[in-house]
Design a protein around this motif. Structure first.
Motif, PDB file in Angstrom:
ATOM      1  N   VAL A   1       0.748  -1.165  -0.043  1.00  0.00           N
ATOM      2  CA  VAL A   1       0.032  -0.373  -0.012  1.00  0.00           C
ATOM      3  C   VAL A   1       0.667   0.980  -0.189  1.00  0.00           C
ATOM      4  O   VAL A   1       0.775   2.377  -1.356  1.00  0.00           O
ATOM      5  N   GLN A   2       1.416   1.319   0.849  1.00  0.00           N
ATOM      6  CA  GLN A   2       2.550   2.172   0.982  1.00  0.00           C
ATOM      7  C   GLN A   2       3.451   2.382  -0.796  1.00  0.00           C
ATOM      8  O   GLN A   2       3.442   3.567  -1.087  1.00  0.00           O
ATOM      9  N   SER A   3       3.947   2.318  -0.834  1.00  0.00           N
ATOM     10  CA  SER A   3       4.593   1.327  -1.892  1.00  0.00           C
ATOM     11  C   SER A   3       3.815   2.088  -3.454  1.00  0.00           C
ATOM     12  O   SER A   3       4.326   3.013  -4.434  1.00  0.00           O
ATOM     13  N   CYS A   4       2.935   1.662  -2.901  1.00  0.00           N
ATOM     14  CA  CYS A   4       1.971   1.920  -5.094  1.00  0.00           C
ATOM     15  C   CYS A   4       1.375   3.650  -4.394  1.00  0.00           C
ATOM     16  O   CYS A   4       1.852   4.104  -5.688  1.00  0.00           O
ATOM     17  N   ARG A   5       1.180   3.886  -3.580  1.00  0.00           N
ATOM     18  CA  ARG A   5       0.992   5.262  -2.895  1.00  0.00           C
ATOM     19  C   ARG A   5       1.907   6.235  -3.067  1.00  0.00           C
ATOM     20  O   ARG A   5       1.295   7.468  -3.833  1.00  0.00           O
ATOM     21  N   ASN A   6       3.683   6.055  -2.858  1.00  0.00           N
ATOM     22  CA  ASN A   6       4.872   6.239  -3.627  1.00  0.00           C
ATOM     23  C   ASN A   6       4.542   6.754  -4.999  1.00  0.00           C
ATOM     24  O   ASN A   6       5.135   7.642  -5.255  1.00  0.00           O
TER      25      ASN A   6
ATOM     26  N   VAL B   1      -4.436   2.870  -8.789  1.00  0.00           N
ATOM     27  CA  VAL B   1      -3.295   1.771  -7.350  1.00  0.00           C
ATOM     28  C   VAL B   1      -4.215   0.837  -6.929  1.00  0.00           C
ATOM     29  O   VAL B   1      -3.779  -0.101  -5.967  1.00  0.00           O
ATOM     30  N   GLY B   2      -5.287   0.644  -7.198  1.00  0.00           N
ATOM     31  CA  GLY B   2      -5.678  -0.673  -6.426  1.00  0.00           C
ATOM     32  C   GLY B   2      -4.986  -1.573  -7.164  1.00  0.00           C
ATOM     33  O   GLY B   2      -5.550  -2.829  -6.366  1.00  0.00           O
ATOM     34  N   LYS B   3      -5.143  -1.427  -8.240  1.00  0.00           N
ATOM     35  CA  LYS B   3      -4.614  -2.555  -8.609  1.00  0.00           C
ATOM     36  C   LYS B   3      -3.073  -3.079  -8.387  1.00  0.00           C
ATOM     37  O   LYS B   3      -2.005  -4.233  -8.350  1.00  0.00           O
TER      38      LYS B   3
ATOM     39  N   ARG C   1      -1.249  -6.621  -6.699  1.00  0.00           N
ATOM     40  CA  ARG C   1      -0.277  -6.855  -7.173  1.00  0.00           C
ATOM     41  C   ARG C   1       0.734  -7.224  -6.088  1.00  0.00           C
ATOM     42  O   ARG C   1       1.319  -8.459  -6.265  1.00  0.00           O
ATOM     43  N   GLY C   2       0.704  -5.998  -5.295  1.00  0.00           N
ATOM     44  CA  GLY C   2       1.999  -6.122  -4.508  1.00  0.00           C
ATOM     45  C   GLY C   2       1.406  -7.244  -3.422  1.00  0.00           C
ATOM     46  O   GLY C   2       2.477  -8.107  -2.981  1.00  0.00           O
ATOM     47  N   ILE C   3       0.049  -7.591  -2.460  1.00  0.00           N
ATOM     48  CA  ILE C   3      -0.200  -8.295  -1.618  1.00  0.00           C
ATOM     49  C   ILE C   3       0.352  -9.259  -2.562  1.00  0.00           C
ATOM     50  O   ILE C   3       0.276 -10.976  -1.578  1.00  0.00           O
ATOM     51  N   ALA C   4       0.210 -10.085  -3.659  1.00  0.00           N
ATOM     52  CA  ALA C   4       0.234 -11.603  -4.244  1.00  0.00           C
ATOM     53  C   ALA C   4       1.498 -12.119  -4.200  1.00  0.00           C
ATOM     54  O   ALA C   4       1.108 -12.866  -3.858  1.00  0.00           O
ATOM     55  N   ASP C   5       1.952 -10.345  -4.433  1.00  0.00           N
ATOM     56  CA  ASP C   5       3.276 -10.733  -4.704  1.00  0.00           C
ATOM     57  C   ASP C   5       3.852 -11.071  -3.631  1.00  0.00           C
ATOM     58  O   ASP C   5       4.692 -12.167  -3.274  1.00  0.00           O
TER      59      ASP C   5
END
Length: 125
Positions: free
Chosen positions: A79-84, A97-99, A103-107
């Motif tokens: 969440v933090q990296s996508c917002r950044n 941002v949602g995608k 994707r980050g959580i799945a990774d």
């Protein structure tokens, strides 16, 4: 009960008279049968409790707390990296941002799964 008075024997000295006066004052406060005494209890005073759970309820609460902590550990970094990334660089067309967060959580979940599998494989050696 005895009809004999519960007074100490006086020998005519001043200290005996003082003790006798203190004894009489103490007996006057307490009363003849000890009716004014509060009963002594061996246990602590009872407190009123408004919310009580059994061990099963606390087990559920503990599991929920652990689940929330694990979810926070898994979800917070993506969440933090996508917002950044959204604020600094932006996304390609069709990305959001949602995608990015999904994707980050799945990774992160895939990485944790692979690490658990490798631990299980090498546990026999």
């Amino acid at each position: 009960m005895s009809t004999r008075p519960l007074l100490p024997a006086s020998s005519g000295r001043a200290s005996d008279a003082l003790e006798e006066a203190q004894f009489r004052a103490r007996m006057a406060r307490v009363g003849p049968d000890g009716a004014h005494r509060t009963p002594r209890r061996n246990r602590a005073p009872e407190r009123r409790r408004g919310f009580r759970l059994g061990w099963k309820g606390w087990l559920v609460v503990d599991c929920l707390v652990v689940l929330l902590v694990v979810a926070g550990v898994v979800a917070w970094p993506p969440v933090q990296s996508c917002r950044n990334q959204d604020q600094t660089v932006g996304f390609y067309a069709g990305d959001s941002v949602g995608k990015c967060i999904r994707r980050g959580i799945a990774d992160r979940l895939d990485t944790a799964d692979q690490r658990l599998k490798s631990l299980i494989r090498s546990s026999g050696h």
